[in-house]
Design an enzyme around this catalytic site. Structure first.
Site, PDB file in Angstrom:
ATOM      1  N   ILE A  61       0.820  -1.221   0.000  1.00 44.85           N
ATOM      2  CA  ILE A  61       0.000   0.000   0.000  1.00 44.85           C
ATOM      3  C   ILE A  61       0.853   1.270   0.000  1.00 44.85           C
ATOM      4  O   ILE A  61       0.324   2.382  -0.010  1.00 44.85           O
ATOM      5  CB  ILE A  61      -0.982   0.020   1.194  1.00 44.85           C
ATOM      6  CG1 ILE A  61      -0.230  -0.156   2.519  1.00 44.85           C
ATOM      7  CG2 ILE A  61      -2.061  -1.039   1.023  1.00 44.85           C
ATOM      8  CD1 ILE A  61      -1.119  -0.022   3.750  1.00 44.85           C
ATOM      9  N   GLY A  62       2.169   1.101   0.004  1.00 41.05           N
ATOM     10  CA  GLY A  62       3.049   2.266  -0.032  1.00 41.05           C
ATOM     11  C   GLY A  62       4.483   1.846  -0.234  1.00 41.05           C
ATOM     12  O   GLY A  62       4.847   0.682  -0.032  1.00 41.05           O
ATOM     13  N   LYS A  63       5.317   2.804  -0.638  1.00 42.59           N
ATOM     14  CA  LYS A  63       6.719   2.513  -0.898  1.00 42.59           C
ATOM     15  C   LYS A  63       7.535   3.765  -0.588  1.00 42.59           C
ATOM     16  O   LYS A  63       7.116   4.880  -0.884  1.00 42.59           O
ATOM     17  CB  LYS A  63       6.915   2.093  -2.358  1.00 42.59           C
ATOM     18  CG  LYS A  63       8.303   1.565  -2.687  1.00 42.59           C
ATOM     19  CD  LYS A  63       8.343   1.077  -4.139  1.00 42.59           C
ATOM     20  CE  LYS A  63       9.706   0.491  -4.497  1.00 42.59           C
ATOM     21  NZ  LYS A  63      10.799   1.497  -4.400  1.00 42.59           N
ATOM     22  N   PHE A  66      13.353   3.365   2.003  1.00 38.48           N
ATOM     23  CA  PHE A  66      13.963   2.274   2.765  1.00 38.48           C
ATOM     24  C   PHE A  66      13.140   0.993   2.787  1.00 38.48           C
ATOM     25  O   PHE A  66      13.531   0.011   3.410  1.00 38.48           O
ATOM     26  CB  PHE A  66      14.221   2.727   4.215  1.00 38.48           C
ATOM     27  CG  PHE A  66      15.004   3.995   4.302  1.00 38.48           C
ATOM     28  CD1 PHE A  66      16.238   4.099   3.687  1.00 38.48           C
ATOM     29  CD2 PHE A  66      14.515   5.084   4.989  1.00 38.48           C
ATOM     30  CE1 PHE A  66      16.979   5.269   3.755  1.00 38.48           C
ATOM     31  CE2 PHE A  66      15.240   6.261   5.061  1.00 38.48           C
ATOM     32  CZ  PHE A  66      16.478   6.355   4.443  1.00 38.48           C
ATOM     33  N   GLY A  67      11.991   0.980   2.109  1.00 39.44           N
ATOM     34  CA  GLY A  67      11.200  -0.237   2.126  1.00 39.44           C
ATOM     35  C   GLY A  67       9.770   0.003   1.683  1.00 39.44           C
ATOM     36  O   GLY A  67       9.479   0.959   0.974  1.00 39.44           O
ATOM     37  N   LYS A  68       8.883  -0.868   2.133  1.00 38.03           N
ATOM     38  CA  LYS A  68       7.479  -0.837   1.706  1.00 38.03           C
ATOM     39  C   LYS A  68       6.553  -0.816   2.923  1.00 38.03           C
ATOM     40  O   LYS A  68       6.952  -1.169   4.034  1.00 38.03           O
ATOM     41  CB  LYS A  68       7.147  -2.074   0.865  1.00 38.03           C
ATOM     42  CG  LYS A  68       7.856  -2.137  -0.493  1.00 38.03           C
ATOM     43  CD  LYS A  68       7.416  -3.379  -1.257  1.00 38.03           C
ATOM     44  CE  LYS A  68       7.948  -3.381  -2.693  1.00 38.03           C
ATOM     45  NZ  LYS A  68       9.407  -3.590  -2.742  1.00 38.03           N
ATOM     46  N   VAL A  69       5.309  -0.404   2.669  1.00 36.92           N
ATOM     47  CA  VAL A  69       4.241  -0.517   3.660  1.00 36.92           C
ATOM     48  C   VAL A  69       3.232  -1.510   3.113  1.00 36.92           C
ATOM     49  O   VAL A  69       2.826  -1.420   1.941  1.00 36.92           O
ATOM     50  CB  VAL A  69       3.565   0.843   3.933  1.00 36.92           C
ATOM     51  CG1 VAL A  69       2.500   0.691   5.023  1.00 36.92           C
ATOM     52  CG2 VAL A  69       4.590   1.895   4.334  1.00 36.92           C
ATOM     53  N   LYS A  84       5.032  -1.450   8.232  1.00 39.98           N
ATOM     54  CA  LYS A  84       6.097  -0.713   7.550  1.00 39.98           C
ATOM     55  C   LYS A  84       7.375  -1.535   7.669  1.00 39.98           C
ATOM     56  O   LYS A  84       7.865  -1.778   8.777  1.00 39.98           O
ATOM     57  CB  LYS A  84       6.255   0.657   8.225  1.00 39.98           C
ATOM     58  CG  LYS A  84       7.059   1.678   7.484  1.00 39.98           C
ATOM     59  CD  LYS A  84       6.929   3.020   8.216  1.00 39.98           C
ATOM     60  CE  LYS A  84       7.653   4.128   7.516  1.00 39.98           C
ATOM     61  NZ  LYS A  84       7.453   5.427   8.218  1.00 39.98           N
ATOM     62  N   ASP A 179       7.055  18.156   9.206  1.00 41.42           N
ATOM     63  CA  ASP A 179       6.841  17.656   7.838  1.00 41.42           C
ATOM     64  C   ASP A 179       5.357  17.537   7.513  1.00 41.42           C
ATOM     65  O   ASP A 179       4.915  16.546   6.939  1.00 41.42           O
ATOM     66  CB  ASP A 179       7.538  16.311   7.657  1.00 41.42           C
ATOM     67  CG  ASP A 179       7.744  15.950   6.184  1.00 41.42           C
ATOM     68  OD1 ASP A 179       7.751  16.875   5.340  1.00 41.42           O
ATOM     69  OD2 ASP A 179       7.896  14.762   5.875  1.00 41.42           O
ATOM     70  N   LYS A 181       2.257  17.825   5.460  1.00 43.97           N
ATOM     71  CA  LYS A 181       1.937  17.915   4.036  1.00 43.97           C
ATOM     72  C   LYS A 181       0.814  16.929   3.753  1.00 43.97           C
ATOM     73  O   LYS A 181       0.598  15.971   4.521  1.00 43.97           O
ATOM     74  CB  LYS A 181       3.164  17.593   3.174  1.00 43.97           C
ATOM     75  CG  LYS A 181       3.774  16.214   3.425  1.00 43.97           C
ATOM     76  CD  LYS A 181       5.031  16.017   2.581  1.00 43.97           C
ATOM     77  CE  LYS A 181       5.675  14.662   2.861  1.00 43.97           C
ATOM     78  NZ  LYS A 181       6.899  14.474   2.050  1.00 43.97           N
ATOM     79  N   ASN A 184       1.221  13.147   4.198  1.00 47.87           N
ATOM     80  CA  ASN A 184       1.385  12.593   5.544  1.00 47.87           C
ATOM     81  C   ASN A 184       0.119  12.683   6.376  1.00 47.87           C
ATOM     82  O   ASN A 184       0.133  12.394   7.572  1.00 47.87           O
ATOM     83  CB  ASN A 184       2.519  13.317   6.284  1.00 47.87           C
ATOM     84  CG  ASN A 184       3.887  12.923   5.783  1.00 47.87           C
ATOM     85  OD1 ASN A 184       4.025  11.932   5.065  1.00 47.87           O
ATOM     86  ND2 ASN A 184       4.907  13.677   6.146  1.00 47.87           N
TER      87      ASN A 184
END
Length: 390
Positions: A61-63, A66-69, A84, A179, A181, A184
């Site tokens: 569901i995300g990238k 440092f890795g993926k979610v 995560k 941060d 935005k 996030n």
């Protein structure tokens, strides 16, 4: 007989000597010994408690860098989480381990607020770090802004109030977010705001305290950060002003495709407030997007200054934190594993087959950099008790 007694006396004497020696060593090295025991217990917990194979990994569901979610289901409880998964070597290569440990620390401190994503577990293998977080599936605010262009003022008021509440809570813990935005800011299934990604947070910033590190996202950088000046928690209120402006007008306030032009705009361009929104929104934006951070709204009394603004006159702040105000938009999610509001760029990615296979606790040099990372709540406490506010 005499020889036997002599041997016994010598053995007893030696034994007493050894006991005295080790007692002295333990006393003189008490701190070091405590550290050793703590490390031993941490390693034991790492191997014996939560591990990758406790989860079924369903969707990416995300990238990130440092890795993926991944959306994952806990095999025993059948609860859904966002996991995560971060690669240690990539983090170490970019010297970002401090930010990872800050994120873990802030996640734990944020458990008592309804508009901050919650941490349920964190654990590690020899090569990988795992954050097990609330699965928030109403989509990023960025996703909804892209789809709709801009929000009504009522909707922008609601979201900015929940964001302000979350930022005020972090500030009360001496944490600056740094941060803010739309990427996030998530919406949960009920339509409430949830802030996530705490890697750029700064802890220990008391009222009046300052920071110097240059960090953030270009479109939302405060002027004092761009200039390399020491800055305060007021940077978060500038960030809120940028996001509020974007919700009302569709783009950040000083946006340009050219970063150089955008940075000049942030420092020098007049704030353009178009018609079509109320005077109270203009007043709030002018206060939040004040370049002089000593005069910026929220710079002195933090959240209290915002709460008294006419823009928020419709908000009962106690009801807001209790989640008693009905959100203006409720995502149409069909269930706890619905991923329709996530970018298909991620959801079509294959789930790494190795995720649930590597459980073995290995001693490696990279583990020292993430000492204390692993977290499991005590049996009498569950993160969801604090997070699922009615």
């Amino acid at each position: 007989m005499a020889v036997t007694e002599k041997k016994r006396r010598m053995s007893y004497s030696k034994m007493r000597g050894l006991v005295s020696f080790f007692t002295a060593v333990i006393k003189s090295k008490k701190a070091g010994f405590s550290g050793f025991v703590h490390k031993l217990m941490s390693n034991h917990q790492l191997c014996q408690q939560v591990k990758p194979s406790d989860f079924d990994y369903l969707k990416v569901i995300g990238k990130g860098s440092f890795g993926k979610v991944l959306l994952a289901r806990h095999r025993n409880s059948n609860e859904y989480y966002a996991v995560k998964v971060l690669q240690k070597q990539a983090i170490l290569r970019k010297r970002e381990q401090r930010h990872v440990m800050v994120e873990r620390s802030v996640l734990l401190k944020g458990l008592q607020h309804p508009f901050l994503v919650g941490l349920h577990f964190s654990f590690q293998t020899s090569n990988t770090l795992y954050f097990v977080l609330d699965f928030v599936n109403g989509g990023e605010l960025f996703y909804h802004l892209q789809r709709e262009g801009a929000f009504t003022e009522a909707r922008a008021t609601f979201y900015s109030a929940e964001m302000a509440s979350a930022l005020g809570y972090l500030h009360s813990l001496n944490i600056v977010y740094r941060d803010l935005k739309p990427e996030n800011i998530l919406l949960d299934a009920a339509g409430h705001v949830v802030l996530t990604d705490f890697g750029l947070c700064k802890e220990g910033v008391v009222m009046g305290g300052t920071m110097q590190t240059f960090c953030g996202t270009p479109e939302y950088l405060a002027p004092e950060v761009l200039l390399g000046h020491a800055y305060s928690r007021a940077v978060d209120w500038w960030g809120l002003g940028c996001v509020l402006y974007e919700m009302l007008y569709g783009l950040p306030p000083f946006y340009s495709r050219s970063k150089a032009v955008m940075f000049r705009n942030i420092l020098h361009a007049p704030l353009r407030l178009k018609s079509g929104v109320s005077q109270s929104s203009h007043s709030l934006l002018q206060g939040l997007l004040e370049r002089d951070c000593t005069k910026r709204l929220g710079g002195s009394n933090d959240l209290e200054e915002l709460q008294s603004q006419p823009f928020f006159k419709s908000i009962n702040w106690n009801d807001l934190v209790a989640r008693k105000i009905r959100p203006p938009f409720i995502p149409k999610v069909t269930g706890p594993c619905d991923v329709q509001y996530f970018d298909r760029e991620f959801t079509v990615m294959p789930v790494p087959a190795s995720l649930g296979l590597v459980d073995r606790c290995q001693k490696g040099i990279t583990n020292e950099a993430f000492s204390g990372f692993s977290y499991t709540p005590p049996p009498e406490f569950k993160a969801s008790d604090s997070l699922n506010v009615p």
